[in-house]
Design an enzyme around this catalytic site. Structure first.
Site, mmCIF file in Angstrom:
data_model
loop_
_atom_site.group_PDB
_atom_site.id
_atom_site.type_symbol
_atom_site.label_atom_id
_atom_site.label_comp_id
_atom_site.label_asym_id
_atom_site.label_seq_id
_atom_site.Cartn_x
_atom_site.Cartn_y
_atom_site.Cartn_z
ATOM 1 N N ARG A 1 0.614 -1.169 0.024
ATOM 2 C CA ARG A 1 0.204 -0.152 0.082
ATOM 3 C C ARG A 1 1.066 1.294 0.121
ATOM 4 N NH1 ARG A 1 -4.685 0.430 4.657
ATOM 5 N NH2 ARG A 1 -2.719 1.013 5.623
ATOM 6 N N LYS B 1 -2.915 6.736 1.059
ATOM 7 C CA LYS B 1 -2.402 7.148 2.752
ATOM 8 C C LYS B 1 -1.331 8.056 2.607
ATOM 9 C CE LYS B 1 -2.057 4.807 7.165
ATOM 10 N NZ LYS B 1 -3.329 5.521 7.702
ATOM 11 N N GLU C 1 -16.207 5.929 5.885
ATOM 12 C CA GLU C 1 -15.422 5.275 6.981
ATOM 13 C C GLU C 1 -15.399 6.471 8.095
ATOM 14 O OE1 GLU C 1 -11.343 4.839 5.763
ATOM 15 O OE2 GLU C 1 -11.364 6.680 4.334
HETATM 16 N N1 PMP Z 1 -9.324 4.599 7.253
HETATM 17 C C1 PMP Z 1 -8.440 5.522 7.419
HETATM 18 C C2 PMP Z 1 -8.833 6.982 7.414
HETATM 19 C C3 PMP Z 1 -7.471 5.409 8.102
HETATM 20 O O1 PMP Z 1 -6.496 6.342 8.588
HETATM 21 C C4 PMP Z 1 -7.090 4.015 8.633
HETATM 22 C C5 PMP Z 1 -5.764 3.673 9.139
HETATM 23 N N2 PMP Z 1 -5.626 4.132 10.545
HETATM 24 C C6 PMP Z 1 -8.239 2.959 8.259
HETATM 25 C C7 PMP Z 1 -9.016 3.196 7.650
HETATM 26 C C8 PMP Z 1 -7.782 1.639 8.905
HETATM 27 O O2 PMP Z 1 -6.818 0.976 7.859
HETATM 28 P P1 PMP Z 1 -5.743 -0.162 8.267
HETATM 29 O O3 PMP Z 1 -6.630 -1.304 8.789
HETATM 30 O O4 PMP Z 1 -4.821 -0.495 7.216
HETATM 31 O O5 PMP Z 1 -4.836 0.640 9.613
#
Ligand code: PMP
Length: 293
Positions: free
Chosen positions: A50, A149, A182
């Protein structure tokens, strides 16, 4: 604490970057938050992939190959003697001038910080969270794609501020069309009639590593999982709701916008997935200290 900075392992006081780094000046860069449990790094390859994908989308060339970066993450953990912890992996655009032009930044910087993790209070997992919908909409994918990200997290920070002003710790965010996407730092799932539902990545979410692991674990446990768009109303009338993320792991949500979800307690499906997640995290992954070393 030793920090990896551009190929060197430095004491934290000496790990410094320039005030002209575009990561600082413009949030121009990418990052990952990664966990390790019981001597295993959780989904290291998925996080590295990622990171490289986010960088590619920003036309930011990470100066080392993925294998070398994987080794650097493991070495940073070893040098800090960590078996349980949190890793922050950052790639900045590097030093440029005061203009926006990324082409002036010739050398992206790579930073790896490995530290102990400040866990969320246990009562969040036992009692479940209350969350609210905030007015700040998630970034429009054609403006800043939430799948990247990047170091530009203001969208999420504004949402978090609004949630805290309402007295809760997490914010539910909608996209421009009003669909649930989200939370400020976590993906969201609902459970209705034993079917697990979560929004698809194309509507504007970070394609969470924990999310994808939980989908696989849910399938393995015999549950049906659907990726489809839904509204807040669907959460109000759901049997269960939970969030997933690197820091939060799997965390139950029992109230949204003052509507009690289900019976107001963490649901059976959520509890099964919390147990499955913990078992997976503690027993699988990339070993930090290979056997015999
Ligand atoms: N959505 C957002 C906006 C995030 O910043 C994160 C990570 N903190 C997640 C979802 C969850 O992603 P991951 O499981 O890869 O940490």
């Amino acid at each position: 604490m030793l920090i990896y900075l551009d190929g060197k392992y430095l004491p934290s006081e000496e790990a410094k970057i320039s005030v002209f780094d575009h990561g600082l000046l413009y949030g121009d860069g990418v990052f990952e938050g990664i966990r390790c449990y019981n001597g295993y790094v959780f989904k290291l390859d998925e996080h590295l992939e990622r990171l490289y994908d986010s960088a590619k989308s920003l036309m930011l060339k990470i100066p080392i190959q993925i294998d070398e970066l994987r080794q650097a993450v493991l070495e940073t953990l070893r040098r800090n003697e960590l078996r349980e912890g949190y890793i922050r992996l950052i790639v900045t655009r590097g030093i440029g001038d005061l203009g926006l032009d990324p082409d002036k930044c010739r050398n992206p910087s790579i930073i790896i910080i490995a530290d102990k993790i400040a866990l969320y209070p246990q009562n969040y997992y036992e009692d479940g969270l209350e969350i609210v919908t905030v007015s700040v909409r998630r970034n429009y994918p054609e403006a800043i794609n939430p799948r990247i990200k990047s170091l530009n997290y203001l969208n999420n920070i504004l949402a978090k501020i609004e949630a805290k002003q309402s007295g809760v710790v997490e914010a539910l965010m909608l996209n421009n069309d009003g669909y649930v996407v989200e939370c400020s730092g976590d993906n969201i799932f609902l459970v209705k009639n034993e079917i697990i539902v979560t929004p698809p990545p194309y509507i504007g979410i970070l394609d969470g590593v924990t999310r994808n692991c939980v989908i696989t674990l849910a399938h393995e446990a015999g549950f049906q999982v659907k990726e489809r768009v839904f509204t807040r109303h669907d959460i109000y009338i759901a049997d269960e709701c939970f969030l997933t993320g690197t820091a939060a792991e799997v965390i139950p949500v029992v109230k949204l916008d003052q509507r009690v979800i289900g019976n107001g307690e963490p649901g059976i499906v959520t509890q099964k997935l919390i147990a499955a997640f913990r078992h997976f995290a503690n027993n699988f992954g990339t070993p930090i200290f290979p056997e015999g070393v």
